[in-house]
Design an enzyme around this catalytic site. Sequence first.
Site, PDB file in Angstrom:
ATOM      1  N   THR A  54      12.108   3.629 -13.039  1.00  0.00           N
ATOM      2  CA  THR A  54      11.813   2.533 -12.111  1.00  0.00           C
ATOM      3  C   THR A  54      10.936   1.455 -12.726  1.00  0.00           C
ATOM      4  O   THR A  54      10.785   0.380 -12.136  1.00  0.00           O
ATOM      5  CB  THR A  54      11.103   3.080 -10.862  1.00  0.00           C
ATOM      6  OG1 THR A  54       9.861   3.681 -11.253  1.00  0.00           O
ATOM      7  CG2 THR A  54      11.970   4.098 -10.138  1.00  0.00           C
ATOM      8  N   CYS A 107       1.918   4.529 -11.432  1.00  0.00           N
ATOM      9  CA  CYS A 107       1.267   5.045 -10.229  1.00  0.00           C
ATOM     10  C   CYS A 107      -0.020   5.781 -10.590  1.00  0.00           C
ATOM     11  O   CYS A 107      -0.265   6.139 -11.741  1.00  0.00           O
ATOM     12  CB  CYS A 107       2.179   6.036  -9.493  1.00  0.00           C
ATOM     13  SG  CYS A 107       3.790   5.380  -9.029  1.00  0.00           S
ATOM     14  N   CYS A 137      -0.097   9.583  -5.979  1.00  0.00           N
ATOM     15  CA  CYS A 137       0.879   8.742  -5.270  1.00  0.00           C
ATOM     16  C   CYS A 137       1.651   9.574  -4.245  1.00  0.00           C
ATOM     17  O   CYS A 137       2.146  10.665  -4.558  1.00  0.00           O
ATOM     18  CB  CYS A 137       1.843   8.112  -6.268  1.00  0.00           C
ATOM     19  SG  CYS A 137       3.009   6.959  -5.501  1.00  0.00           S
ATOM     20  N   ARG A 192       5.056  -2.140 -13.861  1.00  0.00           N
ATOM     21  CA  ARG A 192       4.365  -2.865 -12.797  1.00  0.00           C
ATOM     22  C   ARG A 192       3.750  -1.871 -11.817  1.00  0.00           C
ATOM     23  O   ARG A 192       4.177  -0.718 -11.712  1.00  0.00           O
ATOM     24  CB  ARG A 192       5.310  -3.823 -12.066  1.00  0.00           C
ATOM     25  CG  ARG A 192       6.547  -3.181 -11.490  1.00  0.00           C
ATOM     26  CD  ARG A 192       7.490  -4.218 -10.886  1.00  0.00           C
ATOM     27  NE  ARG A 192       8.745  -3.652 -10.454  1.00  0.00           N
ATOM     28  CZ  ARG A 192       8.941  -3.021  -9.301  1.00  0.00           C
ATOM     29  NH1 ARG A 192       7.934  -2.895  -8.444  1.00  0.00           N
ATOM     30  NH2 ARG A 192      10.126  -2.536  -8.989  1.00  0.00           N
ATOM     31  N   CYS A 244       2.652   0.242  -8.606  1.00  0.00           N
ATOM     32  CA  CYS A 244       3.308   0.776  -7.417  1.00  0.00           C
ATOM     33  C   CYS A 244       2.740   0.108  -6.162  1.00  0.00           C
ATOM     34  O   CYS A 244       1.524  -0.052  -6.027  1.00  0.00           O
ATOM     35  CB  CYS A 244       3.085   2.288  -7.362  1.00  0.00           C
ATOM     36  SG  CYS A 244       3.706   3.091  -5.869  1.00  0.00           S
ATOM     37  N   CYS A 259       0.950   3.375  -3.751  1.00  0.00           N
ATOM     38  CA  CYS A 259      -0.340   4.006  -4.062  1.00  0.00           C
ATOM     39  C   CYS A 259      -1.362   3.026  -4.613  1.00  0.00           C
ATOM     40  O   CYS A 259      -2.544   3.362  -4.714  1.00  0.00           O
ATOM     41  CB  CYS A 259      -0.151   5.159  -5.037  1.00  0.00           C
ATOM     42  SG  CYS A 259       0.342   4.674  -6.712  1.00  0.00           S
ATOM     43  N   ASP A 264     -41.880  15.146 -14.905  1.00  0.00           N
ATOM     44  CA  ASP A 264     -41.975  14.616 -13.541  1.00  0.00           C
ATOM     45  C   ASP A 264     -42.618  15.655 -12.618  1.00  0.00           C
ATOM     46  O   ASP A 264     -42.265  16.846 -12.648  1.00  0.00           O
ATOM     47  CB  ASP A 264     -40.579  14.262 -13.030  1.00  0.00           C
ATOM     48  CG  ASP A 264     -40.592  13.683 -11.642  1.00  0.00           C
ATOM     49  OD1 ASP A 264     -40.848  12.491 -11.502  1.00  0.00           O
ATOM     50  OD2 ASP A 264     -40.355  14.464 -10.687  1.00  0.00           O
TER      51      ASP A 264
END
Length: 489
Positions: free
Chosen positions: A30, A34, A38, A63, A65, A68, A439
């Site tokens: 695709t 993601c 996702c 690119r 998603c 998500c 401390d």
Amino acid sequence: MHTDTERCVRAVQSKDARFDGWFFTAVLTTRIYCRPSCPVVPPKPENMVFHSSAAACQQAGFRACKRCRPDTSPGSPEWNQRADLVARAMRLIADGVVDREGVPGLAGRLGYSTRQIERQLLAELGAGPLALARAQRAQTARLLIETTALPMARIAFAAGFASIRTFNDTVREVFALSPSELRARAPKERTGATAGALTLRLPFRTPLNPDNLFGHLAATAVPGVEEWRDGAYRRTLRLPYGHGIAALTPNPDHIACRLTLSDPRDLTVAISRCRRMLDLDADPVAIDDQLRTDPVLAPLVDKAPGRRVPRTVDEAEFAVRAVLGQQVSTAAARTHAARLVTAHGDPVDDPEGGLTHLFPSPEALAEVDPEALAMPRTRRATLTTLVGRLADGSLRLGVESDWPEARAQLLDLPGFGPWTADVIAMRALGDPDAFLPTDLGIRRAARDLGLPSTPAALTARAAAWRPWRAYAVQYLWATDGHPINFLPA
């Protein structure tokens, strides 16, 4: 982690949100990338490749998603637990240095050549500093597009793009939508852009215990600079292009953040500094698992897991406040700081009232007559030396600091002992392994828990807690009834 294919596949198939930000899944069929959690049906393992950054995914032609939104994942905890060149560079890129000063400015701050920095970032992250900064600009642009009614031209320059054309091309390439289409898909309610007010959610890895985190910030708040109001910690911010006011409210699954900025170009820096102050990129599961191996700490961790280290938005400011807090109560330290703020801080307008000033800069404090400082002579000398070194640049405290080197420089200053240097390393510089064996609260907790109470013996005992001793400090402090350990009413 992205090189361990089998482990990454298991994380994706189980939709494990703990790994969000550790790596990104790019789907070959695709061309989408993601986050591990996702919600869509996971792709076949043979169709997955893994990258360590969103920038590397974008460089490879994937690119983001739309389901998500991997660009909104928490940051990788790697960059806040390491002090090497790559981690220091990533912290500076998140602070907007490449956008303001370019790659030569990044290299100058780190003391390396641009070629060395680009080579190391490419080797580890698969993307150079320009690509990493571009991915950050795209994320800032998306935030402004979806949460404000600002014109696109203003958003382009506020996000750090050099031209509107570059802004349009980048948004289309990264999100497969034009800026106008992104805005059309966003919820309609938006903040008032004319006042520069923005409301957003800061994600984090669960669990997060807000008690000591917000309790510490509220209990030590300097009047005029910080306050706790209506369930939110509010403070003023000194930023590269102007100033701002942040209001941060803890919620079970996010921190609600409301920013009022005098210049929208400061949005990326303001978000980065708020996240850093609240330690939101930490990996609490890994930290707590390590501390649980100690039978003394295990009950403390199990009782209230997910404690973070309360940090700062301004390293120089915290160093000054650490000196003011030497050998005095929290209330006295606040009083000393409030006097400096009133006399030498830059005034700001707060639409909600309550906040009045920015904390004074080192340059402003360096010009103060030492005799006008109401404190013991030795501490006065310590403070004036510190602000003088900060003002002339011979001492630099920032996200790019080399932790051992900065600590050594601090210990060379008059009046600086291990406690002051280590508390600055822990809360200002972000060293996750800083430890405070001298401390008083730590020694008292150690005694009550049956741990060695002398500094040398306690340091030896704490070797098993490395590299998370700063988080062990939070659990030890929490055994006391001091207000820093409780979320304000």
